[in-house]
Structure formats: C-alpha cells, structure tokens
Design an enzyme around this catalytic site. Structure first.
Site, short mmCIF file in Angstrom:
data_model
loop_
_atom_site.label_atom_id
_atom_site.label_comp_id
_atom_site.label_asym_id
_atom_site.label_seq_id
_atom_site.Cartn_x
_atom_site.Cartn_y
_atom_site.Cartn_z
N SER A 25 0.97 -0.93 0.49
CA SER A 25 0.17 -0.09 -0.10
C SER A 25 1.09 0.84 0.08
O SER A 25 0.53 2.39 -0.76
CB SER A 25 -0.66 0.30 0.82
OG SER A 25 -1.90 -0.62 0.86
N GLN A 172 -9.30 1.91 -0.22
CA GLN A 172 -9.43 2.14 -1.84
C GLN A 172 -10.76 3.72 -2.54
O GLN A 172 -9.96 3.94 -2.79
CB GLN A 172 -9.05 1.13 -2.25
CG GLN A 172 -8.19 -0.45 -1.91
CD GLN A 172 -8.50 -1.50 -3.09
OE1 GLN A 172 -9.53 -1.81 -3.70
NE2 GLN A 172 -6.82 -1.93 -3.40
N ASP A 318 -6.04 -8.28 4.92
CA ASP A 318 -5.76 -9.02 3.59
C ASP A 318 -5.03 -9.55 4.46
O ASP A 318 -4.36 -10.56 4.00
CB ASP A 318 -4.56 -7.55 3.68
CG ASP A 318 -5.17 -6.82 2.24
OD1 ASP A 318 -6.41 -7.18 1.47
OD2 ASP A 318 -4.84 -6.28 1.83
N LYS A 345 -11.83 -9.71 -3.06
CA LYS A 345 -10.71 -9.54 -3.05
C LYS A 345 -9.97 -10.40 -4.00
O LYS A 345 -10.94 -10.64 -5.63
CB LYS A 345 -9.68 -10.14 -1.87
CG LYS A 345 -9.80 -9.23 -0.45
CD LYS A 345 -9.50 -7.72 -1.05
CE LYS A 345 -10.23 -6.92 0.88
NZ LYS A 345 -9.78 -5.80 0.25
N ARG A 349 -12.12 -14.87 -1.59
CA ARG A 349 -11.56 -15.58 -0.19
C ARG A 349 -11.57 -16.13 1.41
O ARG A 349 -11.30 -17.35 1.31
CB ARG A 349 -10.06 -15.01 0.89
CG ARG A 349 -9.56 -14.11 -0.48
CD ARG A 349 -7.94 -12.91 -0.26
NE ARG A 349 -7.30 -12.50 -1.26
CZ ARG A 349 -6.38 -11.50 -0.91
NH1 ARG A 349 -6.82 -10.45 -0.31
NH2 ARG A 349 -5.01 -11.54 -1.74
N ARG A 390 -1.84 -14.14 -1.52
CA ARG A 390 -2.60 -14.50 -0.54
C ARG A 390 -2.98 -16.30 -0.03
O ARG A 390 -2.53 -16.21 1.18
CB ARG A 390 -3.02 -13.62 0.18
CG ARG A 390 -2.68 -11.88 -0.17
CD ARG A 390 -3.39 -11.02 1.08
NE ARG A 390 -2.96 -9.61 0.36
CZ ARG A 390 -1.32 -9.27 1.04
NH1 ARG A 390 -0.50 -9.87 0.45
NH2 ARG A 390 -1.64 -7.38 0.29
C1 S3P Z 1 -5.63 -1.18 0.13
C2 S3P Z 1 -6.79 -1.66 1.06
C3 S3P Z 1 -7.32 -2.84 1.31
C4 S3P Z 1 -6.64 -3.96 1.14
C5 S3P Z 1 -5.48 -3.51 -0.60
C6 S3P Z 1 -4.59 -2.78 -0.12
C7 S3P Z 1 -4.84 -0.21 -0.10
O1 S3P Z 1 -8.76 -2.84 -0.05
O2 S3P Z 1 -7.40 -4.74 0.83
O3 S3P Z 1 -4.70 -4.74 -0.45
O4 S3P Z 1 -3.91 -0.43 -0.46
O5 S3P Z 1 -5.29 0.85 -0.51
P1 S3P Z 1 -10.00 -2.21 0.16
O6 S3P Z 1 -9.68 -0.72 0.71
O7 S3P Z 1 -11.08 -2.67 -1.31
O8 S3P Z 1 -10.86 -2.66 1.87
#
Ligand code: S3P
Length: 437
Positions: A25, A172, A318, A345, A349, A390
């Site tokens: 991230s 996200q 995650d 995801k 999952r 994962r």
């Molecule tokens: C992430 C947010 C998460 C996570 C992803 C990375 C990010 O997703 O599952 O691997 O970097 O903002 P969501 O925000 O959709 O839950």
C-alpha cells in the site's frame, strides 16, 4: 508455478531474523504522490513486486521520470499536480486493485482521456464503488458491463468537493475520493463505516498536503499541491503475517521480523492472533515518514479458537487467508463474521479458502460474511490458489501443522506482493519446493 510444501515433519520450525519485502500500500502511494509532487522524491524499501511495479510503469507512461527500483531505491522527478501527460496506450495495472481504484480518482482530475485495464482476476472485481462517488463529484468514468473494468476516464471535467458516506469499509474507495478531491473545487470529506488503513492520509501530510482527520472522517481541500518527500517504506505487515502464523503453529519456532509497519489501522492480525493465544512481541519501535515501525518476535504457541471481534476485521482484511490457517490449527472453533469484503478480493477468499481447507480435511464452513472453522489437524492434498497470492502463501504455511504434503496450484501471483517468498521461507526452515510449470 506450483508450490509443494512438506507436512508431517517432526522438526520443522521457523527460525531466524528476516525482513519481508516493502509494504504494498505504501509503495503504491509513494509512486503516486512522488510523481505529482514538485521536486525529487527518494523512496527506499520499495516493494519490487508486480503490483507496485505496475503503478510505477503507469506513471512512466504518463511522462514521469522514475529511476529504479534498484535495491529498493526509487527516485522520482515529480511533475506537479498538472504535469502528467496522456499515455500512448491504455494503462495496464495487472492484478492490482489498489492501482486501478486510486488511479481512477487521481486521473478523473486530469485534462486528458485515459483507459485503465487489468488482468482476468481484476476484470471481475467491482469498480462501481469508485465510479459512483466520482460521478457525484462530476467526473466521467465509464465501466464495462456490471461495473467491472476496464475504466474509461474522460478528462477535462470540473470536479466539485463533496461529503461522501462510504457504504463499505474500504481504504481504496476512501483514497480514490481524497485523490480526486485534490483536483476538486472546495472540500472533499469521506466518512467510513469502520476505520480502514490510513496510509493515504499520513503520506499526503508527509508531502505537505493538509488532511483533516476527525474520527471516521478525512477531508482534503482542492485544489491541492504536493511537495517532494523522501519515503522509507517499512516491511509489509501483510507479508509478515504469513510468518506470524507459521511461527505460531510450528513447534519450537522463534523468529524475528524486522522493520515491519505497525500502523494501528493494519495491526488487526497481531491482535487477532494474540486473542488466539499467540506469543508475539513488538520492540525497537520507531517512526518513519509518519508511519510506526517495529521489529516483531513470534514464538510458537498453542492457539485456541475464538469468535473474531468484527471491529478487527477491516484492520486485518488482507490477513484472513493466513488467519484461517491459524484457526484450522487451533484448538476449538473459530467464527469469523462481518468479513463479506473478502468475497471481492483477488479471489473470493471465503470460498477459495474454505474449498482449500476442506480439500485438506478441515471442517471449514463458509458463510455469506465469513467462515466457521473447527480447528485441529490439517491433512494433505492439493489446493488451488485461484491466482491469489495470499491464498498460495497461506497454504504454504499450513504445511507447518499438516500431517502430509500440500500441493498448491497457481502460485505465479505470489510475485505481485512477495517476490522471493519461497526462498525466504525456505531460509527460515519451511520445506517448500517451487515447480515451474
Ligand atoms: C488497500 C486496501 C485494501 C486492501 C488492499 C490494499 C490499499 O482494500 O485489501 O490489498 O492499499 O488501500 P480495500 O480498501 O478495498 O478493503
């Protein structure tokens, strides 16, 4: 690529001191913000994985001069908020949902048209969750049928700040809105139903952009500007999680994971494993670029099944493939609820992990929003990771409490987040064999 991991070994322990690769991230965001900043940003500890490299290539395709990664170092000559140029082709982000969703927000504010596309797995994932709020701001983003990728973004739109109540807990979506908000007139505020990772808010501040955060709401005022910053990317707690689970379930383990990001919006896995009885300690805590970092020591422990508190779910979102494996090795029942986001995801999952655990003889019952797992013994067999990195790594660790070998199919995508996983895990004691098919 396929993994074969040996189970049934009396003396397999995970030991040593290792550093897992950089946080995915944070790596994505370092490229995005470094590219839009004024001046040169130096990144260290960058994740040399396919997902973050895809983000890097997208910005190179939009005219940003980026050097690296070399030994985790990346140098970005920022072009400023309005310095990106139209790419010659559609931007290809591969397997990376973070690239697509964050870029959608950022590109909605540009003067040029652009298309974002992804691989087969990403092409099945929901994008309406970002295109709906962007449309409210005045952006023009078209999806394929059913709100799926590719995304076609029409540039030169006037964006307006807005207040957005997010229907799901998603960093996200929050980040997408905040990035579009930097190009909007007025203030953009995003309220989340549960706290999610806040790397965007923290890193925007490091790049000199004012972000107001009050409990569950984050706001930026547009038009915003970013000033170059140097970012030290910590090791990814999501990658560390496999070793936390592996060392907990393998007898005689004692492992130290160095320089891991322990941002409180990411530490759900530590708290969940501790509730299950894990022996995990953090030490040498420091702060880098607004992110807390520490070394983590894990020793083997007798895990017990628990009802996972729903409040911890978004903070460990995650890490559930690994947590499901811990639950399968624990004594008693583990109940996971409130985790329906796991169904959208890199794979579903809930279903994929339940199928794999069942194939190994575990009593794992999927539910709409989680799973009920009867812990005990893991058997042997073949599982499919459905191209989900994962899932592959979680089942590799499952061998540490399995009675026989586990064959794991479709492991190529481990490279999206954890290049060198098999080699690093083997160096700590995991009996893993990589078969190139
Ligand atoms: C992430 C947010 C998460 C996570 C992803 C990375 C990010 O997703 O599952 O691997 O970097 O903002 P969501 O925000 O959709 O839950």
């Amino acid at each position: 690529m396929k993994f074969i991991v040996k189970g049934g070994l009396e003396k397999t322990a995970l030991t040593g001191t290792i550093r897992v690769p950089g946080d995915k991230s944070i790596s994505h965001r370092s490229i995005m913000f470094g590219s839009l900043a004024e001046g040169t940003s130096n990144i260290t500890g960058f994740l040399n994985g396919e997902d973050s490299l895809n983000t890097l290539r997208c910005f190179q395709a939009m005219g940003v001069n980026i050097d690296g990664p070399k030994d985790g170092k990346v140098t970005i000559q920022g072009v400023g908020m309005h310095g990106l140029t139209a790419p010659a082709h559609a931007l290809e982000v591969g397997n990376s949902g973070t690239s697509m969703r964050l870029l959608a927000g950022l590109l909605a504010g540009q003067k040029f048209d652009v298309e974002l596309s992804g691989d087969a797995s990403l092409s099945k994932r929901p994008m309406k969750r970002v295109t709906d709020p962007l449309a409210e701001m005045g952006a023009k983003v078209q999806t394929a049928e059913g709100g799926k990728p590719p995304l076609k973004i029409t540039g030169n739109q006037t964006l307006n700040g807005f207040n957005y109540q997010m229907p799901m807990a998603s960093a996200q979506v929050k980040s997408c809105c905040l990035l579009a908000g930097m190009y909007a007139q007025g203030k953009t505020c995003v309220t989340e139903p549960a706290i999610t990772r806040d790397h965007t808010e923290r890193m925007l501040k490091a790049f000199g952009c004012e972000v107001e955060v009050n409990d569950d709401t984050a706001c930026v005022a547009g038009p915003a500007k970013l000033i170059a910053a140097d970012i030290d990317v910590p090791a990814d707690i999501s990658s560390a999680a496999f070793f936390m689970v592996g060392a907990s379930i393998a007898d005689d383990s004692d492992i130290v994971l160095e320089h891991v990001g322990i941002n409180p919006t990411r530490t759900g896995v530590i708290n969940i494993l501790k509730l299950m009885g894990a022996d995990i300690t953090t030490f040498n805590q420091i702060e880098v670029g607004g992110e807390p970092v520490a070394d983590i020591r894990i020793k083997s422990a007798k895990l017990k099944g628990i009802q996972i508190p729903e409040g911890l779910v978004p903070l460990a979102i995650d890490e559930f493939p690994a947590i499901f494996v811990a639950a399968a090795c624990a004594e008693g029942q583990t109940i996971i609820t409130g985790a329906e986001e796991l169904r959208v995801k890199e794979s579903d999952r809930i279903q994929v992990m339940a199928d794999g655990l069942q194939a190994l003889g575990v009593n794992a019952r999927p539910t709409d929003d989680g799973m009920i797992i009867q812990g005990g013994e893991i058997g042997s067999g073949t599982v499919h990771s459905h191209d989900d990195h994962r899932i592959a790594m979680a089942f590799a660790m499952a061998s540490l409490c399995a009675t026989g070998d586990i064959h794991i199919e479709d492991c190529d995508n481990v490279n999206t987040s954890f290049p060198g996983f098999a080699e690093l895990a083997a160096s700590c004691g995991l009996a893993i064999q990589v078969i190139d098919e």
